[in-house]
Design a protein around this motif. Structure first.
Motif, PDB file in Angstrom:
ATOM      1  N   GLY A 189       0.818  -1.218   0.000  1.00 41.98           N
ATOM      2  CA  GLY A 189       0.000   0.000   0.000  1.00 41.98           C
ATOM      3  C   GLY A 189       0.848   1.263   0.000  1.00 41.98           C
ATOM      4  N   ARG A 190       1.904   1.273   0.796  1.00 47.66           N
ATOM      5  CA  ARG A 190       2.806   2.438   0.826  1.00 47.66           C
ATOM      6  C   ARG A 190       3.498   2.621  -0.517  1.00 47.66           C
ATOM      7  N   SER A 216       0.971   3.999  -2.981  1.00 51.14           N
ATOM      8  CA  SER A 216       0.709   5.406  -2.665  1.00 51.14           C
ATOM      9  C   SER A 216       1.874   6.285  -3.095  1.00 51.14           C
ATOM     10  N   SER A 232       1.745   6.734  -6.888  1.00 48.70           N
ATOM     11  CA  SER A 232       0.686   7.689  -7.239  1.00 48.70           C
ATOM     12  C   SER A 232       1.124   9.120  -6.973  1.00 48.70           C
ATOM     13  N   ALA A 233       1.682   9.356  -5.794  1.00 43.48           N
ATOM     14  CA  ALA A 233       2.092  10.711  -5.412  1.00 43.48           C
ATOM     15  C   ALA A 233       3.223  11.224  -6.306  1.00 43.48           C
ATOM     16  N   CYS A 251     -12.981   4.756  -6.415  1.00 41.54           N
ATOM     17  CA  CYS A 251     -12.028   5.729  -6.951  1.00 41.54           C
ATOM     18  C   CYS A 251     -12.738   6.887  -7.636  1.00 41.54           C
ATOM     19  N   HIS A 255     -12.017  10.637  -6.477  1.00 36.50           N
ATOM     20  CA  HIS A 255     -11.337  11.551  -7.382  1.00 36.50           C
ATOM     21  C   HIS A 255     -12.259  12.628  -7.957  1.00 36.50           C
ATOM     22  N   TRP A 262      -4.737   0.807  -8.447  1.00 36.53           N
ATOM     23  CA  TRP A 262      -5.714   1.095  -7.385  1.00 36.53           C
ATOM     24  C   TRP A 262      -7.109   0.635  -7.779  1.00 36.53           C
ATOM     25  N   TYR A 289     -14.263   7.884   1.211  1.00 34.00           N
ATOM     26  CA  TYR A 289     -13.282   8.965   1.120  1.00 34.00           C
ATOM     27  C   TYR A 289     -13.857  10.231   1.749  1.00 34.00           C
TER      28      TYR A 289
END
Length: 148
Positions: free
Chosen positions: A13-14, A17, A20-21, A49, A53, A132, A146
């Motif tokens: 997951g990290r 992420s 993505s970042a 998602c 988003h 994702w 979210y």
């Protein structure tokens, strides 16, 4: 449907992420990044998602007109500029891979609007959101979780 509290191994997951970042940051256009991830999420039918988003896109000032017509971007020429259209075409080509590869004309169109580094980040972003989408759809995570 059961609630799943753990989507992925924390290290995975990290890593996702971070990808993505980094891709979003490197693309350098947060509104365009959201259009890209929303379009891929539409193609992949990822409600979680999309919900997330769409909210983020609104925070970045993406217009309701663009959000409403995103699924038909190729017919809404007046709503999306050429750079956005090139990014969305590449998004679809990388997401769907109907021909088993990205057609040369789609790649070349994107390369006219993005330098080599930004093009790499754009493709990285499409890869990241597809990952994702597959996690969220595969784990059957419903929309609504979210909060901005």
């Amino acid at each position: 449907m059961t609630t799943r509290t753990r989507l992925l191994d924390p290290a995975v997951g990290r890593a996702m992420s971070a990808l993505s970042a980094a891709a979003k940051k490197g693309l350098g256009d947060p509104a365009l990044a959201e259009l890209v991830v929303i379009r891929a999420s539409q193609l992949n039918h990822c409600a979680f998602c999309l919900d997330m988003h769409l909210a983020i896109a609104r925070e970045y000032g993406v217009s309701e007109e663009q959000l409403g017509l995103l699924a038909a971007w190729d017919e809404a020429e007046e709503v999306f500029d050429e750079r956005e259209r090139a990014a969305l075409a590449l998004t679809e080509a990388v997401t769907v891979l109907t021909e088993g590869f990205v057609p040369d004309e789609v790649y070349e169109r994107a390369a006219k609007h993005f330098d080599e580094a930004r093009l790499a980040h754009l493709i990285g972003l499409v890869v990241a959101i597809n990952n994702w989408n597959r996690v969220m759809v595969g784990r059957r995570i419903p929309p609504g979780g979210y909060t901005p």
